[in-house]
Design a protein around this motif. Structure first.
Motif, PDB file in Angstrom:
ATOM      1  N   ASP A 278       0.817  -1.208   0.000  1.00 50.51           N
ATOM      2  CA  ASP A 278       0.000   0.000   0.000  1.00 50.51           C
ATOM      3  C   ASP A 278       0.856   1.265   0.000  1.00 50.51           C
ATOM      4  OD1 ASP A 278      -2.404  -1.363  -0.072  1.00 50.51           O
ATOM      5  OD2 ASP A 278      -2.597  -1.449   2.106  1.00 50.51           O
ATOM      6  N   MET A 279       2.007   1.222   0.644  1.00 52.24           N
ATOM      7  CA  MET A 279       2.922   2.356   0.622  1.00 52.24           C
ATOM      8  C   MET A 279       3.459   2.584  -0.786  1.00 52.24           C
ATOM      9  SD  MET A 279       3.030   3.772   3.589  1.00 52.24           S
ATOM     10  CE  MET A 279       4.479   4.790   3.391  1.00 52.24           C
ATOM     11  N   VAL A 280       3.703   1.487  -1.493  1.00 50.46           N
ATOM     12  CA  VAL A 280       4.197   1.589  -2.870  1.00 50.46           C
ATOM     13  C   VAL A 280       3.142   2.247  -3.756  1.00 50.46           C
ATOM     14  CG1 VAL A 280       4.868   0.236  -4.899  1.00 50.46           C
ATOM     15  CG2 VAL A 280       5.812  -0.323  -2.644  1.00 50.46           C
ATOM     16  N   ARG A 281       1.907   1.908  -3.543  1.00 53.97           N
ATOM     17  CA  ARG A 281       0.825   2.463  -4.368  1.00 53.97           C
ATOM     18  C   ARG A 281       0.706   3.982  -4.244  1.00 53.97           C
ATOM     19  NH1 ARG A 281      -1.652  -2.553  -2.823  1.00 53.97           N
ATOM     20  NH2 ARG A 281      -2.156  -3.798  -4.682  1.00 53.97           N
ATOM     21  N   THR A 282       1.109   4.537  -3.114  1.00 48.94           N
ATOM     22  CA  THR A 282       0.982   5.982  -2.902  1.00 48.94           C
ATOM     23  C   THR A 282       2.288   6.736  -3.162  1.00 48.94           C
ATOM     24  OG1 THR A 282       1.505   5.794  -0.536  1.00 48.94           O
ATOM     25  CG2 THR A 282      -0.810   5.599  -1.170  1.00 48.94           C
ATOM     26  N   ALA A 283       3.350   6.028  -3.504  1.00 50.11           N
ATOM     27  CA  ALA A 283       4.653   6.675  -3.695  1.00 50.11           C
ATOM     28  C   ALA A 283       4.708   7.446  -5.012  1.00 50.11           C
ATOM     29  CB  ALA A 283       5.764   5.632  -3.669  1.00 50.11           C
ATOM     30  N   ASP A 284       5.502   8.511  -5.010  1.00 51.76           N
ATOM     31  CA  ASP A 284       5.707   9.299  -6.223  1.00 51.76           C
ATOM     32  C   ASP A 284       6.793   8.713  -7.113  1.00 51.76           C
ATOM     33  OD1 ASP A 284       3.885  11.541  -5.549  1.00 51.76           O
ATOM     34  OD2 ASP A 284       5.288  11.813  -3.891  1.00 51.76           O
ATOM     35  N   ARG A 285       7.769   8.035  -6.495  1.00 57.73           N
ATOM     36  CA  ARG A 285       8.865   7.377  -7.213  1.00 57.73           C
ATOM     37  C   ARG A 285       9.191   6.080  -6.506  1.00 57.73           C
ATOM     38  NH1 ARG A 285      11.039  11.322 -10.502  1.00 57.73           N
ATOM     39  NH2 ARG A 285      10.185  13.360  -9.937  1.00 57.73           N
ATOM     40  N   ILE A 286       9.732   5.134  -7.268  1.00 59.76           N
ATOM     41  CA  ILE A 286      10.014   3.811  -6.704  1.00 59.76           C
ATOM     42  C   ILE A 286      11.412   3.372  -7.128  1.00 59.76           C
ATOM     43  CG2 ILE A 286       9.322   1.376  -6.678  1.00 59.76           C
ATOM     44  CD1 ILE A 286       6.454   2.392  -7.345  1.00 59.76           C
ATOM     45  N   VAL A 287      12.153   2.830  -6.156  1.00 57.53           N
ATOM     46  CA  VAL A 287      13.473   2.259  -6.440  1.00 57.53           C
ATOM     47  C   VAL A 287      13.484   0.817  -5.960  1.00 57.53           C
ATOM     48  CG1 VAL A 287      15.953   2.362  -5.982  1.00 57.53           C
ATOM     49  CG2 VAL A 287      14.650   4.487  -6.279  1.00 57.53           C
ATOM     50  N   LEU A 288      13.919  -0.087  -6.836  1.00 56.84           N
ATOM     51  CA  LEU A 288      14.048  -1.506  -6.502  1.00 56.84           C
ATOM     52  C   LEU A 288      15.526  -1.868  -6.551  1.00 56.84           C
ATOM     53  CD1 LEU A 288      12.512  -4.189  -5.914  1.00 56.84           C
ATOM     54  CD2 LEU A 288      12.555  -4.616  -8.381  1.00 56.84           C
ATOM     55  N   PRO A 289      16.174  -2.039  -5.390  1.00 58.65           N
ATOM     56  CA  PRO A 289      17.587  -2.413  -5.378  1.00 58.65           C
ATOM     57  C   PRO A 289      17.737  -3.910  -5.630  1.00 58.65           C
ATOM     58  CG  PRO A 289      16.793  -2.262  -3.135  1.00 58.65           C
ATOM     59  CD  PRO A 289      15.620  -1.914  -4.039  1.00 58.65           C
ATOM     60  N   GLY A 290      18.933  -4.434  -5.455  1.00 55.01           N
ATOM     61  CA  GLY A 290      19.085  -5.877  -5.587  1.00 55.01           C
ATOM     62  C   GLY A 290      20.499  -6.336  -5.834  1.00 55.01           C
ATOM     63  N   VAL A 291      20.859  -7.415  -5.164  1.00 55.00           N
ATOM     64  CA  VAL A 291      22.092  -8.146  -5.427  1.00 55.00           C
ATOM     65  C   VAL A 291      21.767  -9.624  -5.251  1.00 55.00           C
ATOM     66  CG1 VAL A 291      23.723  -6.338  -4.731  1.00 55.00           C
ATOM     67  CG2 VAL A 291      22.820  -7.886  -3.004  1.00 55.00           C
ATOM     68  N   GLY A 292      22.562 -10.494  -5.877  1.00 54.91           N
ATOM     69  CA  GLY A 292      22.343 -11.922  -5.692  1.00 54.91           C
ATOM     70  C   GLY A 292      21.678 -12.587  -6.878  1.00 54.91           C
ATOM     71  N   ALA A 293      21.038 -13.715  -6.614  1.00 52.87           N
ATOM     72  CA  ALA A 293      20.476 -14.549  -7.665  1.00 52.87           C
ATOM     73  C   ALA A 293      19.078 -14.098  -8.063  1.00 52.87           C
ATOM     74  CB  ALA A 293      20.424 -16.002  -7.201  1.00 52.87           C
TER      75      ALA A 293
END
Length: 204
Positions: A35-50
């Motif tokens: 629900d927090m993602v739905r109201t965000a103005d911008r989104i960042v998805l980080p990531g390391v690994g498989a």
């Protein structure tokens, strides 16, 4: 402006948060709440690994993949995927078998297979970022890479930047309000902070 930084157990979460703050971000919401993602103005998805483990961790957050799809593709909110976060934008990844990704950009994440035997895998360290197609966020320069698999985009129009590691390797993919970078802006010093600063102001 609220920026949602997705917490799904990625090892580079805090370093990305710190880099975003250094680049000028104010209201960063580190969240695993759809629900927090739905109201965000911008989104960042980080990531390391498989790829498979990362996708499974993202899917394990209740409603998260649906919220991302609704907010990024449905509402057109600016999105930045970093390293594995970028790879998850693909249709599928081939690490430890074939696994479905988010399917936002047509293509497959496949193991690096350099034509030059001296180019080691994993690809680790600083390397050039070469523009493949003009994009508001990507500039030529040098960035820090650490990966063994790379995004092979089906449509060349989705390729924003490349690097050379025993042959051409995808450095960035882009479509509409979505950008994914294979390199690590949070480890790329002035070059990376510049990209993050542009993302924070980006109005695609």
């Amino acid at each position: 402006m609220t920026l949602a930084l997705i917490d799904y157990g990625a090892g580079n979460l805090r370093s990305v948060e710190n880099a975003l703050r250094a680049a000028g971000a104010g209201d960063i919401c580190v969240t695993s709440d759809a629900d927090m993602v739905r109201t965000a103005d911008r989104i960042v998805l980080p990531g390391v690994g498989a790829f498979a483990a990362s996708m499974a961790a993202l899917k394990a957050l209740p409603g998260m993949t649906q919220a991302l799809d609704e907010t990024v593709r449905g509402k057109g909110r600016p999105f930045l995927g970093i390293c594995v976060g970028m790879q998850l934008m693909a249709e599928a990844g081939e690490e430890f078998g074939r696994h479905d990704g988010l399917g936002w950009i047509a293509g497959t994440v496949a193991r690096l297979d350099p034509a030059d035997a001296s180019a080691r895998v994993p690809h680790m360290g600083w390397n050039d970022v070469t523009i493949a197609a003009p994009h508001a966020l990507i500039e030529p320069g040098e960035a820090y890479f650490l990966h063994s698999f790379a995004f092979e985009a089906t449509d060349p129009a989705d390729l924003a930047a490349t690097t050379d590691h025993g042959g051409q390797v995808t450095a960035a993919v882009a479509r509409e309000t979505m950008l994914g970078v294979q390199f690590h802006p949070e480890k790329s010093q002035a070059y990376g902070l510049g990209l993050l600063a542009r993302f924070l102001k980006w109005r695609p």
